[in-house]
Design a protein around this motif. Structure first.
Motif, PDB file in Angstrom:
ATOM      1  N   THR A   1       9.107   1.066   5.071  1.00 46.11           N
ATOM      2  CA  THR A   1       8.017   1.771   4.404  1.00 46.11           C
ATOM      3  C   THR A   1       8.205   3.106   3.767  1.00 46.11           C
ATOM      4  O   THR A   1       7.806   3.436   2.663  1.00 46.11           O
ATOM      5  CB  THR A   1       6.747   1.805   5.089  1.00 46.11           C
ATOM      6  OG1 THR A   1       6.614   0.447   5.782  1.00 46.11           O
ATOM      7  CG2 THR A   1       5.789   2.331   4.498  1.00 46.11           C
ATOM      8  N   VAL A   2       8.992   4.070   4.668  1.00 46.05           N
ATOM      9  CA  VAL A   2       9.269   5.338   4.192  1.00 46.05           C
ATOM     10  C   VAL A   2      10.188   5.339   3.053  1.00 46.05           C
ATOM     11  O   VAL A   2       9.956   5.921   1.905  1.00 46.05           O
ATOM     12  CB  VAL A   2       9.842   6.056   5.172  1.00 46.05           C
ATOM     13  CG1 VAL A   2      10.649   7.326   4.816  1.00 46.05           C
ATOM     14  CG2 VAL A   2       8.852   6.371   6.684  1.00 46.05           C
TER      15      VAL A   2
ATOM     16  N   VAL B   1       6.378  11.411   2.763  1.00 46.18           N
ATOM     17  CA  VAL B   1       5.606  10.104   2.418  1.00 46.18           C
ATOM     18  C   VAL B   1       4.395  10.437   1.673  1.00 46.18           C
ATOM     19  O   VAL B   1       3.382  11.050   2.158  1.00 46.18           O
ATOM     20  CB  VAL B   1       5.436   9.048   3.569  1.00 46.18           C
ATOM     21  CG1 VAL B   1       4.631   7.699   2.936  1.00 46.18           C
ATOM     22  CG2 VAL B   1       6.734   8.813   4.132  1.00 46.18           C
ATOM     23  N   PRO B   2       4.144  10.013   0.601  1.00 46.53           N
ATOM     24  CA  PRO B   2       2.744  10.507  -0.150  1.00 46.53           C
ATOM     25  C   PRO B   2       1.743   9.578   0.148  1.00 46.53           C
ATOM     26  O   PRO B   2       1.747   8.345   0.851  1.00 46.53           O
ATOM     27  CB  PRO B   2       3.254  10.204  -1.535  1.00 46.53           C
ATOM     28  CG  PRO B   2       4.118   9.036  -1.521  1.00 46.53           C
ATOM     29  CD  PRO B   2       5.204   9.328  -0.516  1.00 46.53           C
ATOM     30  N   GLY B   3       0.428   9.955   0.054  1.00 50.56           N
ATOM     31  CA  GLY B   3      -0.752   9.131   0.333  1.00 50.56           C
ATOM     32  C   GLY B   3      -0.531   7.849  -0.509  1.00 50.56           C
ATOM     33  O   GLY B   3      -0.011   7.805  -1.700  1.00 50.56           O
ATOM     34  N   GLY B   4      -1.088   6.801  -0.079  1.00 44.84           N
ATOM     35  CA  GLY B   4      -1.282   5.433  -0.681  1.00 44.84           C
ATOM     36  C   GLY B   4      -0.126   4.725  -0.399  1.00 44.84           C
ATOM     37  O   GLY B   4       0.332   3.815  -1.158  1.00 44.84           O
ATOM     38  N   SER B   5       0.336   4.809   0.995  1.00 41.43           N
ATOM     39  CA  SER B   5       1.584   4.251   1.031  1.00 41.43           C
ATOM     40  C   SER B   5       1.578   3.531   2.518  1.00 41.43           C
ATOM     41  O   SER B   5       2.330   2.804   3.031  1.00 41.43           O
ATOM     42  CB  SER B   5       2.733   5.277   1.542  1.00 41.43           C
ATOM     43  OG  SER B   5       3.240   5.974   0.389  1.00 41.43           O
ATOM     44  N   GLY B   6       0.275   2.804   2.681  1.00 40.38           N
ATOM     45  CA  GLY B   6      -0.103   2.185   3.809  1.00 40.38           C
ATOM     46  C   GLY B   6       0.479   0.651   3.665  1.00 40.38           C
ATOM     47  O   GLY B   6       0.599   0.274   2.448  1.00 40.38           O
TER      48      GLY B   6
ATOM     49  N   VAL C   1       1.586  -0.278   9.204  1.00 38.41           N
ATOM     50  CA  VAL C   1       2.245   1.126   9.183  1.00 38.41           C
ATOM     51  C   VAL C   1       0.950   1.984   8.478  1.00 38.41           C
ATOM     52  O   VAL C   1       0.830   1.953   7.318  1.00 38.41           O
ATOM     53  CB  VAL C   1       3.420   1.035   8.427  1.00 38.41           C
ATOM     54  CG1 VAL C   1       4.127   2.360   8.147  1.00 38.41           C
ATOM     55  CG2 VAL C   1       4.500   0.201   8.848  1.00 38.41           C
ATOM     56  N   PRO C   2       0.603   2.937   9.301  1.00 40.33           N
ATOM     57  CA  PRO C   2      -0.661   3.504   8.717  1.00 40.33           C
ATOM     58  C   PRO C   2      -0.456   4.876   7.779  1.00 40.33           C
ATOM     59  O   PRO C   2      -0.546   5.821   8.287  1.00 40.33           O
ATOM     60  CB  PRO C   2      -1.293   3.864  10.017  1.00 40.33           C
ATOM     61  CG  PRO C   2      -0.275   4.114  10.994  1.00 40.33           C
ATOM     62  CD  PRO C   2       0.796   3.082  10.609  1.00 40.33           C
ATOM     63  N   PHE C   3       0.117   4.660   6.649  1.00 40.55           N
ATOM     64  CA  PHE C   3       0.573   5.690   5.781  1.00 40.55           C
ATOM     65  C   PHE C   3      -0.493   5.932   4.770  1.00 40.55           C
ATOM     66  O   PHE C   3      -0.158   6.009   3.546  1.00 40.55           O
ATOM     67  CB  PHE C   3       1.901   5.639   5.363  1.00 40.55           C
ATOM     68  CG  PHE C   3       2.755   5.806   6.064  1.00 40.55           C
ATOM     69  CD1 PHE C   3       2.595   6.114   7.575  1.00 40.55           C
ATOM     70  CD2 PHE C   3       4.324   5.437   5.780  1.00 40.55           C
ATOM     71  CE1 PHE C   3       3.481   6.701   8.326  1.00 40.55           C
ATOM     72  CE2 PHE C   3       5.156   5.686   6.966  1.00 40.55           C
ATOM     73  CZ  PHE C   3       4.888   5.966   8.127  1.00 40.55           C
ATOM     74  N   GLN C   4      -1.762   5.316   4.937  1.00 44.48           N
ATOM     75  CA  GLN C   4      -2.625   5.402   3.624  1.00 44.48           C
ATOM     76  C   GLN C   4      -3.206   6.782   3.307  1.00 44.48           C
ATOM     77  O   GLN C   4      -3.211   6.877   2.050  1.00 44.48           O
ATOM     78  CB  GLN C   4      -4.048   4.804   4.264  1.00 44.48           C
ATOM     79  CG  GLN C   4      -4.130   3.225   4.111  1.00 44.48           C
ATOM     80  CD  GLN C   4      -3.687   2.410   5.688  1.00 44.48           C
ATOM     81  OE1 GLN C   4      -2.956   3.379   6.384  1.00 44.48           O
ATOM     82  NE2 GLN C   4      -4.042   1.497   5.938  1.00 44.48           N
ATOM     83  N   ALA C   5      -2.951   7.830   4.142  1.00 42.42           N
ATOM     84  CA  ALA C   5      -3.108   8.977   3.778  1.00 42.42           C
ATOM     85  C   ALA C   5      -1.674   9.790   3.761  1.00 42.42           C
ATOM     86  O   ALA C   5      -1.733  10.999   3.655  1.00 42.42           O
ATOM     87  CB  ALA C   5      -4.040   9.820   4.875  1.00 42.42           C
ATOM     88  N   GLY C   6      -0.769   8.918   3.769  1.00 44.47           N
ATOM     89  CA  GLY C   6       0.841   9.725   3.788  1.00 44.47           C
ATOM     90  C   GLY C   6       1.095  10.304   5.088  1.00 44.47           C
ATOM     91  O   GLY C   6       0.682   9.791   6.099  1.00 44.47           O
ATOM     92  N   THR C   7       2.128  11.149   5.247  1.00 47.32           N
ATOM     93  CA  THR C   7       2.612  11.653   6.211  1.00 47.32           C
ATOM     94  C   THR C   7       2.422  13.173   6.382  1.00 47.32           C
ATOM     95  O   THR C   7       2.467  13.865   5.320  1.00 47.32           O
ATOM     96  CB  THR C   7       3.929  11.343   6.775  1.00 47.32           C
ATOM     97  OG1 THR C   7       4.850  11.851   5.677  1.00 47.32           O
ATOM     98  CG2 THR C   7       4.166   9.713   6.687  1.00 47.32           C
ATOM     99  N   ARG C   8       2.347  13.633   7.549  1.00 46.76           N
ATOM    100  CA  ARG C   8       2.502  15.143   7.633  1.00 46.76           C
ATOM    101  C   ARG C   8       3.893  15.562   7.533  1.00 46.76           C
ATOM    102  O   ARG C   8       4.909  14.892   7.877  1.00 46.76           O
ATOM    103  CB  ARG C   8       1.855  15.564   8.889  1.00 46.76           C
ATOM    104  CG  ARG C   8       0.385  15.360   8.901  1.00 46.76           C
ATOM    105  CD  ARG C   8      -0.620  15.981   8.215  1.00 46.76           C
ATOM    106  NE  ARG C   8      -1.892  15.897   8.281  1.00 46.76           N
ATOM    107  CZ  ARG C   8      -2.583  16.292   9.489  1.00 46.76           C
ATOM    108  NH1 ARG C   8      -2.221  17.424   9.834  1.00 46.76           N
ATOM    109  NH2 ARG C   8      -4.016  15.996   9.574  1.00 46.76           N
ATOM    110  N   PRO C   9       4.084  16.912   7.282  1.00 53.19           N
ATOM    111  CA  PRO C   9       5.486  17.388   7.160  1.00 53.19           C
ATOM    112  C   PRO C   9       5.959  17.492   8.768  1.00 53.19           C
ATOM    113  O   PRO C   9       5.527  17.466   9.667  1.00 53.19           O
ATOM    114  CB  PRO C   9       5.264  19.029   6.954  1.00 53.19           C
ATOM    115  CG  PRO C   9       3.752  19.303   7.122  1.00 53.19           C
ATOM    116  CD  PRO C   9       3.191  17.858   6.985  1.00 53.19           C
ATOM    117  N   PRO C  10       7.735  17.164   8.766  1.00 49.07           N
ATOM    118  CA  PRO C  10       8.213  17.421   7.670  1.00 49.07           C
ATOM    119  C   PRO C  10       8.615  16.156   6.725  1.00 49.07           C
ATOM    120  O   PRO C  10       9.524  16.282   5.854  1.00 49.07           O
ATOM    121  CB  PRO C  10       9.665  17.757   8.197  1.00 49.07           C
ATOM    122  CG  PRO C  10       9.673  17.167   9.604  1.00 49.07           C
ATOM    123  CD  PRO C  10       7.969  17.230  10.035  1.00 49.07           C
ATOM    124  N   GLU C  11       8.346  14.966   7.141  1.00 53.14           N
ATOM    125  CA  GLU C  11       8.147  13.901   6.396  1.00 53.14           C
ATOM    126  C   GLU C  11       7.421  13.913   5.099  1.00 53.14           C
ATOM    127  O   GLU C  11       6.583  14.867   4.987  1.00 53.14           O
ATOM    128  CB  GLU C  11       7.777  12.606   6.955  1.00 53.14           C
ATOM    129  CG  GLU C  11       8.719  12.125   8.046  1.00 53.14           C
ATOM    130  CD  GLU C  11       8.300  10.586   8.499  1.00 53.14           C
ATOM    131  OE1 GLU C  11       9.216   9.908   8.714  1.00 53.14           O
ATOM    132  OE2 GLU C  11       7.030  10.693   8.988  1.00 53.14           O
TER     133      GLU C  11
END
Length: 476
Positions: free
Chosen positions: A468-469, A342-347, A330-340
């Protein structure tokens, strides 16, 4: 008539590099006519990420010097700019920079000062943006809490001012600030009120047909460019779409650079109602671009190949069937863009075992990024009432055959590949000169077995994504 008989100088203002390159009349890069200044953002505590404005601009000017020294600044008919969206600099009453460049990746802000009657859905429909730290209505109050600005401008506005002595912006760049009324092409009164500024504190918006010229000092420095018209900058997302060949509402362009996006260019007049999950910016005076962006793409690939210390011959998941890996990334290393949110560091990676290899991890990451992009593509299919044609472009696309095939299988439809890697520069030239470039690359068809495996993988991915979210937001 569109211009097609002269060379174009393109300035590409990216997050990882500033570049100057010359395009031939057919908008392909002239061999050897590329100069690059590497940009290294400074990262700090609290989500800080900044670019040194002086270093950035001087590096770009040095690129022009290099092109001149190599004899490339001749027979130039036009100068165009493609630029990263969303950047901001706080300025003093004399126009001096009070802060570094704050790019999109910086996550610092303060809560928005809005009342209970603020309607963010209406705000989003008008501006194409959300009340999010990415945009100026939240950036400006934060900047005002740390310095005392008189004016604000974005990186492309300040580059244009340095070159021409005129501080203006384009409707395309202004739309990326979150302060533009998309329909009118003027600053939005409510967005300005939330930001706590007047329109006079922001750069004036000039029409697409506006041109400037080099100041006298730069005309002496690069005499071949004296009097050459300089066009207003185009936001890199809009430029990349047009540059790949995705310039009308039949086609979605998927571009993969440092980040990734899927977008559709369409007329601003009678534009379809904007769904909450998608953003909308302007291309020029008559066109808008609607889409979804993703913070992990080429940066994800570069990070993982570096962490795994993969040499040049092992930077693709060779031997791994698309959709087959047990590992889900789940590629959330840099978080998500709005409107979600999810902060960075969440991969996250799920399903790891001792017999997994570097190729398994790489395949899971690229597959996860592909599934994220596919979510946006399916929303755009629904918005425009058809299964959209797809064209692929950007440096990440150009560098990885496995990823091209993975995207094609994930989308479950044929794709066209743009043969030019410099899609932003190409698109900025096309917007300025009224051209419609074709992809001119290979045509890919999805492999049925790959499509089936991805279809089986998708529900597992969506479940783990939701998990993950939930975990990321509960810990932030």
């Amino acid at each position: 008539m569109p211009k097609t008989d002269s060379r174009v100088l393109a300035l590409d203002l990216g997050t990882s590099s500033a570049r100057a390159l010359v395009l031939s009349p057919d908008l392909s890069p002239v061999e050897g006519a590329l100069a690059r200044h590497k940009i290294s953002p400074s990262y700090g505590a609290g989500g800080a990420a900044t670019l040194d404005l002086h270093d950035y601009v001087e590096g770009l000017l040095g690129c022009l010097d290099e092109l001149q020294q190599n004899g490339h600044l001749v027979d130039i008919s036009d100068i165009v700019l493609s630029s990263q969206w969303h950047s901001i600099v706080a300025l003093s009453s004399t126009g001096a920079a009070l802060t570094p460049v704050i790019p999109w990746v910086d996550t610092r802000s303060v809560p928005a000062p809005v009342g209970s009657d603020f309607d963010e859905c209406a705000f989003h429909a008008r501006t194409g943006a959300w009340l999010h730290r990415l945009y100026w209505p939240r950036r400006i109050p934060w900047l005002r809490s740390i310095v005392s600005p008189a004016f604000y401008a974005g990186l492309p506005d300040l580059v244009l001012e340095r070159l021409t002595s005129e501080r203006v912006t384009s409707v395309s760049i202004a739309s990326g600030t979150g302060t533009l009324d998309l329909a009118s092409g003027a600053y939005d009164a409510e967005a300005l009120a939330v930001a706590g500024v007047s329109g006079s504190q922001l750069p004036p918006i000039v029409p697409t047909g506006w041109t400037g010229v080099l100041s006298s000092a730069f005309a002496l420095r690069w005499p071949a460019l004296a009097g050459v018209p300089i066009h207003p900058p185009t936001g890199d997302g809009a430029a990349s779409n047009v540059g790949t060949g995705g310039y009308d509402e039949t086609t979605a362009a998927v571009t993969v650079g440092t980040s990734a996006a899927v977008r559709v260019v369409h007329p601003i007049e009678d534009a379809p109602e904007l769904p909450w999950e998608l953003w909308r910016y302007r291309v020029d005076d008559k066109r808008a671009v609607t889409g979804m962006a993703f913070s992990a793409a080429g940066n994800l690939h570069a990070w993982l190949t570096g962490v795994l210390q993969l040499d040049a011959g092992h930077r693709e998941p060779t031997g791994i069937e698309i959709g087959s890996s047990r590992v889900i990334g789940v590629p959330f290393q840099a978080g998500t863009r709005p409107p979600e949110t999810v902060p960075g560091g969440s991969g996250a990676y799920f399903g790891l075992s001792f017999d997994d290899t570097a190729a398994d991890l790489l395949a899971a990451s690229l597959q996860g990024a592909s599934l994220e992009i596919d979510r946006g593509l399916r929303m755009l299919d629904g918005l425009f009432g058809r299964q959209l044609e797809v064209v692929l472009g950007g440096g990440g696309i150009d560098a990885s055959a496995w990823w091209r095939n993975c995207l094609t299988a994930t989308f479950a439809r044929p794709t066209e590949v743009c043969a030019e890697a410099e899609v932003g520069a190409r698109g900025a030239a096309a917007v300025a000169l009224g051209l419609s470039p074709a992809p001119c690359g290979e045509s890919l068809r999805p492999v049925a077995a790959d499509v089936d495996r991805v279809a089986e993988l998708r529900p597992r991915y969506e479940s783990l994504r939701a998990l993950t979210v939930q975990a990321a937001n509960s810990l932030s």
